[in-house]
Scaffold this motif. Structure first.
Motif, PDB file in Angstrom:
ATOM      1  N   THR A 107     -83.458 -24.026   3.179  1.00 36.78           N
ATOM      2  CA  THR A 107     -82.016 -23.781   3.187  1.00 36.78           C
ATOM      3  C   THR A 107     -81.224 -25.053   2.905  1.00 36.78           C
ATOM      4  O   THR A 107     -80.092 -24.996   2.426  1.00 36.78           O
ATOM      5  CB  THR A 107     -81.564 -23.196   4.539  1.00 36.78           C
ATOM      6  N   ALA A 108     -81.852 -26.210   3.209  1.00 39.76           N
ATOM      7  CA  ALA A 108     -81.155 -27.476   2.936  1.00 39.76           C
ATOM      8  C   ALA A 108     -81.142 -27.798   1.450  1.00 39.76           C
ATOM      9  O   ALA A 108     -80.266 -28.508   0.969  1.00 39.76           O
ATOM     10  CB  ALA A 108     -81.824 -28.612   3.715  1.00 39.76           C
ATOM     11  N   LEU A 109     -82.104 -27.260   0.718  1.00 45.99           N
ATOM     12  CA  LEU A 109     -82.287 -27.680  -0.666  1.00 45.99           C
ATOM     13  C   LEU A 109     -81.911 -26.622  -1.698  1.00 45.99           C
ATOM     14  O   LEU A 109     -81.737 -26.933  -2.867  1.00 45.99           O
ATOM     15  CB  LEU A 109     -83.744 -28.094  -0.898  1.00 45.99           C
ATOM     16  N   ALA A 110     -81.818 -25.352  -1.297  1.00 45.41           N
ATOM     17  CA  ALA A 110     -81.526 -24.291  -2.257  1.00 45.41           C
ATOM     18  C   ALA A 110     -80.280 -23.530  -1.829  1.00 45.41           C
ATOM     19  O   ALA A 110     -79.863 -23.589  -0.670  1.00 45.41           O
ATOM     20  CB  ALA A 110     -82.707 -23.333  -2.364  1.00 45.41           C
ATOM     21  N   THR A 111     -79.695 -22.824  -2.785  1.00 45.14           N
ATOM     22  CA  THR A 111     -78.496 -22.056  -2.490  1.00 45.14           C
ATOM     23  C   THR A 111     -78.878 -20.649  -2.054  1.00 45.14           C
ATOM     24  O   THR A 111     -79.620 -19.957  -2.741  1.00 45.14           O
ATOM     25  CB  THR A 111     -77.618 -21.977  -3.758  1.00 45.14           C
ATOM     26  N   ALA A 139     -75.257 -28.598   1.146  1.00 51.00           N
ATOM     27  CA  ALA A 139     -76.671 -28.611   0.785  1.00 51.00           C
ATOM     28  C   ALA A 139     -77.429 -29.727   1.487  1.00 51.00           C
ATOM     29  O   ALA A 139     -78.539 -29.539   1.943  1.00 51.00           O
ATOM     30  CB  ALA A 139     -76.827 -28.762  -0.724  1.00 51.00           C
ATOM     31  N   ARG A 140     -76.810 -30.911   1.575  1.00 49.29           N
ATOM     32  CA  ARG A 140     -77.528 -32.049   2.135  1.00 49.29           C
ATOM     33  C   ARG A 140     -77.523 -32.086   3.655  1.00 49.29           C
ATOM     34  O   ARG A 140     -78.364 -32.721   4.262  1.00 49.29           O
ATOM     35  CB  ARG A 140     -76.904 -33.340   1.606  1.00 49.29           C
ATOM     36  N   TYR A 141     -76.555 -31.444   4.259  1.00 48.36           N
ATOM     37  CA  TYR A 141     -76.397 -31.633   5.699  1.00 48.36           C
ATOM     38  C   TYR A 141     -76.689 -30.373   6.499  1.00 48.36           C
ATOM     39  O   TYR A 141     -76.337 -30.285   7.657  1.00 48.36           O
ATOM     40  CB  TYR A 141     -74.997 -32.149   6.017  1.00 48.36           C
ATOM     41  N   ALA A 142     -77.376 -29.414   5.865  1.00 53.15           N
ATOM     42  CA  ALA A 142     -77.690 -28.177   6.564  1.00 53.15           C
ATOM     43  C   ALA A 142     -78.579 -28.432   7.771  1.00 53.15           C
ATOM     44  O   ALA A 142     -78.624 -27.654   8.699  1.00 53.15           O
ATOM     45  CB  ALA A 142     -78.370 -27.194   5.610  1.00 53.15           C
TER      46      ALA A 142
ATOM     47  N   TRP B  93     -85.296 -38.720   4.677  1.00 56.88           N
ATOM     48  CA  TRP B  93     -83.866 -38.804   4.954  1.00 56.88           C
ATOM     49  C   TRP B  93     -83.284 -37.411   5.198  1.00 56.88           C
ATOM     50  O   TRP B  93     -82.546 -37.172   6.160  1.00 56.88           O
ATOM     51  CB  TRP B  93     -83.150 -39.488   3.780  1.00 56.88           C
ATOM     52  N   VAL B  94     -83.625 -36.484   4.340  1.00 52.30           N
ATOM     53  CA  VAL B  94     -83.111 -35.115   4.460  1.00 52.30           C
ATOM     54  C   VAL B  94     -83.507 -34.504   5.799  1.00 52.30           C
ATOM     55  O   VAL B  94     -82.729 -33.798   6.435  1.00 52.30           O
ATOM     56  CB  VAL B  94     -83.625 -34.233   3.292  1.00 52.30           C
ATOM     57  N   THR B  95     -84.748 -34.785   6.232  1.00 53.89           N
ATOM     58  CA  THR B  95     -85.233 -34.178   7.467  1.00 53.89           C
ATOM     59  C   THR B  95     -84.883 -35.005   8.704  1.00 53.89           C
ATOM     60  O   THR B  95     -85.239 -34.626   9.817  1.00 53.89           O
ATOM     61  CB  THR B  95     -86.762 -33.989   7.402  1.00 53.89           C
TER      62      THR B  95
END
Lengths: 151, 120
Positions: A107-111, A139-142, B93-95
């Motif tokens: 979910t952080a990387l896809a719509t 997208a980045r901060y989900a 970073w993302v995680t």
């Protein structure tokens, strides 16, 4: 499911079927990256898509019936790449869990990823969009701001 | 699509584990086993997980890194990530896990393979 394209927008559909085995994840990642490159996604967007496709397929492989195949449908529409992955699930399999770490990454990387489970077929669909340089909201901060965790 | 892992000991008593390739559901167990093998072989001063040569890592791979961190910590050993490739650095970073692994700066890292960036 991806929406029908607007009039005048080209649409290509690519179907890829592989054994539901982790050894083939690399093939699917590479295919997704190649298709995204055709749509002139940025390198970061291609990387995000590779991870999202990997996570979706890895989730479904865990649910797969013995000898099942993983059916991937890529739909290229203008600035979007729609991905739908499906597998025949094992009798004891549960629907794809959306509370897992893998789903959080997805979910952080896809719509708008979505998971479905019907008639013993598990499906995950997601969409990747070319940003044209604009930041993708959320997208980045989900998963929360990583910098608050000392990162 | 495969992973190779090299383990080397330094003069200071630290051990460096250097995977090269892609860490995913098919290969993540090799990272766990490499850390376990180091811990079973004696207690090093520190474990440096050099991820310069890792061109892909997914959530299963990240789980393996966390497993390695915890396995080392239980044995009183600090495990840090060193020289993460651009891809790995971005995933950590993302995680939100960069801090856990010692907040490493990204290395130059492996460039994406031609298959990843090919256009037509």
């Amino acid at each position: 499911m991806t929406q029908p394209p607007a009039a005048g927008v080209e649409r290509d559909v690519v179907l890829l079927t592989v054994p539901a085995d982790g050894a083939y994840l690399g093939v699917l990642r590479t295919a997704a990256a190649g298709l995204a490159a055709r749509l002139h996604f940025t390198l970061d967007e291609i990387e995000d898509l590779r991870i999202a496709v990997d996570e979706a397929c890895a989730m479904l492989i865990r649910l797969a019936a013995p000898m099942a195949t993983l059916r991937c449908r890529f739909e290229l529409t203008g600035e979007e790449l729609g991905v739908e992955v499906a597998v025949s699930a094992a009798p004891e399999a549960s629907p794809p869990a959306t509370s897992t770490f893998a789903w959080k990454v997805l979910t952080a990387l896809a719509t708008d990823p979505s998971a479905a489970f019907s008639e013993r077929t598990a499906t995950i669909a997601l969409t990747a969009r070319r940003s044209n340089g604009e930041p993708r909201p959320g997208a980045r901060y989900a998963m929360g701001d990583p910098t608050e965790n000392g990162g | 699509m495969s992973l190779s892992i090299m383990t080397t000991k330094s003069l200071g008593g630290a051990v460096e584990i250097s995977p090269r390739g892609e860490i995913d559901v098919d290969t993540a167990h090799e990272v766990r086993e490499a850390v376990a093998a180091v811990m079973n072989g004696g207690r090093p001063a520190q474990i440096n997980l050099n991820l310069r040569g890792v061109s892909f890592i997914d959530s299963v791979g990240i789980s393996a890194l966390v497993y390695g961190f915890q396995a080392a910590e239980v044995g009183g050993v600090k495990l840090v990530v060193t020289e993460p490739s651009r891809f790995v650095h971005r995933q950590l970073w993302v995680t939100g896990l960069l801090g856990l692994f010692g907040a490493p700066e990204p290395a130059g890292g492996p460039e994406p393979t031609p298959a990843d960036t090919s256009r037509n």
